[in-house]
Design a protein around this motif. Structure first.
Motif, short mmCIF file in Angstrom:
data_model
loop_
_atom_site.label_atom_id
_atom_site.label_comp_id
_atom_site.label_asym_id
_atom_site.label_seq_id
_atom_site.Cartn_x
_atom_site.Cartn_y
_atom_site.Cartn_z
N GLY A 44 8.72 7.91 -12.40
CA GLY A 44 8.39 8.10 -10.56
C GLY A 44 8.92 9.53 -10.58
O GLY A 44 8.17 10.55 -10.91
N GLU A 45 8.83 9.22 -8.97
CA GLU A 45 9.10 11.05 -8.44
C GLU A 45 10.12 11.18 -7.55
O GLU A 45 10.57 9.77 -7.06
N SER A 46 10.72 12.00 -7.48
CA SER A 46 11.88 12.30 -6.41
C SER A 46 11.55 13.79 -5.62
O SER A 46 10.96 14.64 -6.50
N VAL A 48 0.81 -1.58 0.37
CA VAL A 48 -0.01 -0.10 0.14
C VAL A 48 0.49 1.40 0.13
O VAL A 48 1.75 1.63 1.14
N ASP A 49 0.66 2.05 -0.57
CA ASP A 49 1.39 3.29 -1.18
C ASP A 49 -0.01 4.93 -1.42
O ASP A 49 0.00 5.12 -2.96
N VAL A 50 -0.77 4.83 -1.09
CA VAL A 50 -1.46 5.40 -1.02
C VAL A 50 -1.57 6.91 -2.31
O VAL A 50 -2.09 6.79 -2.85
N LEU A 51 -0.34 7.40 -1.58
CA LEU A 51 -0.09 8.58 -2.10
C LEU A 51 1.55 8.08 -2.87
O LEU A 51 2.24 8.76 -2.23
N ARG A 52 1.18 8.01 -3.67
CA ARG A 52 1.06 7.69 -4.52
C ARG A 52 1.04 6.58 -5.54
O ARG A 52 0.22 6.37 -6.72
N ALA A 53 2.05 5.94 -5.01
CA ALA A 53 2.65 4.91 -5.99
C ALA A 53 2.16 3.76 -6.53
O ALA A 53 1.93 2.87 -7.54
N THR A 54 0.90 3.28 -5.09
CA THR A 54 -0.03 2.00 -5.54
C THR A 54 -1.05 2.43 -6.00
O THR A 54 -1.60 1.79 -7.51
N GLY A 113 5.51 11.36 -14.54
CA GLY A 113 6.33 11.51 -12.81
C GLY A 113 4.77 10.00 -12.28
O GLY A 113 4.88 9.38 -12.86
N ASN A 114 4.49 11.07 -11.39
CA ASN A 114 4.45 9.63 -10.61
C ASN A 114 2.54 9.94 -10.90
O ASN A 114 2.43 9.63 -9.07
N SER A 115 2.41 11.13 -11.16
CA SER A 115 0.43 10.93 -10.75
C SER A 115 0.43 10.46 -11.55
O SER A 115 0.30 10.34 -13.03
N ASP A 149 0.20 14.91 6.50
CA ASP A 149 1.61 15.04 6.24
C ASP A 149 1.63 15.02 4.78
O ASP A 149 1.89 16.26 4.11
N HIS A 150 1.97 13.74 3.72
CA HIS A 150 1.85 13.20 2.35
C HIS A 150 0.64 14.92 1.34
O HIS A 150 1.72 14.75 0.52
N ALA A 151 -0.45 14.73 2.18
CA ALA A 151 -1.25 15.18 0.80
C ALA A 151 -1.37 16.54 1.24
O ALA A 151 -1.15 17.33 0.22
N LYS A 169 10.45 4.45 -9.63
CA LYS A 169 10.93 4.76 -9.39
C LYS A 169 10.31 5.48 -8.50
O LYS A 169 10.60 7.10 -8.94
N THR A 170 10.38 5.62 -6.67
CA THR A 170 9.83 6.24 -6.16
C THR A 170 10.23 6.51 -4.81
O THR A 170 11.06 5.36 -4.66
N THR A 171 9.96 7.13 -3.90
CA THR A 171 10.64 7.42 -2.81
C THR A 171 10.46 6.15 -1.89
O THR A 171 11.48 5.39 -1.11
N ASN A 172 9.03 6.15 -1.80
CA ASN A 172 8.98 4.48 -0.46
C ASN A 172 8.61 3.82 -1.31
O ASN A 172 8.57 2.43 -0.90
N GLY A 173 7.58 3.96 -1.90
CA GLY A 173 6.18 2.63 -2.72
C GLY A 173 6.86 1.68 -3.45
O GLY A 173 6.70 0.88 -3.20
N THR A 174 8.24 2.10 -4.05
CA THR A 174 8.54 1.18 -5.31
C THR A 174 9.59 0.15 -3.80
O THR A 174 9.61 -1.38 -4.63
C1 MLT Z 1 6.09 7.56 -2.82
O1 MLT Z 1 6.90 6.00 -3.54
O2 MLT Z 1 7.14 7.72 -1.66
C2 MLT Z 1 4.75 7.82 -3.19
O3 MLT Z 1 4.86 7.99 -4.06
C3 MLT Z 1 5.38 9.42 -3.41
C4 MLT Z 1 4.74 10.33 -4.28
O4 MLT Z 1 4.38 10.46 -5.60
O5 MLT Z 1 3.23 11.08 -3.52
#
Ligand code: MLT
Length: 229
Positions: free
Chosen positions: A63-65, A20-26, A76-78, A192-194, A95-100
């Motif tokens: 992905g995003e950074s 689960v990475d609701v915002l936003r990877a999954t 991107g990761n939108s 926070d992330h939202a 490649k994303t910060t946490n989700g991948t």
């Molecule tokens: C993550 O992997 O940390 C998120 O998906 C970051 C994002 O794109 O909001």
């Protein structure tokens, strides 16, 4: 059903890992597959993504950074960027910060699926089919608790009898049940992330990722990435 609030390395003892990475990877993985992408391959590093593109020039890098598109990447990761005309039939390296990395750290499990509010009903259906152990693995943020992921875990766990839950999944259920709807407003007010995505111009992504059961689709891990299950 167990819920891991924080990133963890899952082992073979886990029969079903629900990442689960609701915002936003999954949410983005679900949307990409719905738009016709053939596969989403999570990678650990940007360098690995570029190396894959060199070997297989037909892949798209996404992905995003820091929330923003990575220079040299195609997307991107939108989730809103994953339009059918761009991604149909394409393999996406992500490649994303946490989700991948949450997905990659779940690779020990027998089966891995990706969960978001967008495909919640399919996730619950999959957990119901599983007779073995289930771990809902929250991606979190930089090793810390992320409320939106735990809300999703609670939404899924709330479909099950109490005797099937552990304390963490019960806590997630309590949190989900106490969240005031509409969910998008709740995320903006409390997560926070939202708030961060809102502040850098991705308000619409938060609204989109808070939609429940938009897609009847389950991303399932096969070989090196997620495909339509
Ligand atoms: C993550 O992997 O940390 C998120 O998906 C970051 C994002 O794109 O909001």
């Amino acid at each position: 059903i167990k819920v891991n609030f924080l990133p963890a390395e899952l082992s073979r003892e886990v029969d079903l890992a629900v990442v689960v990475d609701v915002l936003r990877a999954t949410s983005t993985i679900v949307t990409a597959l719905h738009a016709g992408a053939s596969r989403v391959v999570p990678v650990e590093t940007v360098e690995e993504a570029f190396a894959m593109k060199q070997r297989e020039p037909w892949v798209l890098l996404a992905g995003e950074s820091g929330g923003h598109m990575i220079p040299g990447f195609d997307l991107g990761n939108s989730p809103l960027d994953f339009k059918e005309k761009l991604v149909r039939g394409r393999e996406i390296v992500m490649k994303t910060t946490n989700g991948t990395s949450a997905a990659l750290h779940s690779k020990g499990a027998r089966k891995i699926v990706a969960a978001s509010f967008l495909n919640l009903a399919r996730v619950i259906e999959e957990i119901k089919k599983e007779s073995g152990s289930v771990v809902i693995q929250c991606a979190g943020s930089g090793g810390a608790f992320s409320m939106e992921d735990v809300l999703l875990a609670g939404a899924a766990a709330s479909a099950f009898e109490d005797r099937l839950l552990d304390d963490a999944s019960r806590a997630a259920v309590f949190l989900f049940r106490s969240a005031k709807l509409p969910l998008d407003q709740f995320l903006i007010d409390n997560c926070d992330h939202a708030k961060k995505l809102f502040s850098i111009g991705y308000f619409e992504d938060v609204v989109f990722c808070a939609k429940i059961n938009m897609y009847d689709l389950l991303p399932v891990w096969r070989e090196n990435g997620f495909v339509r299950g």
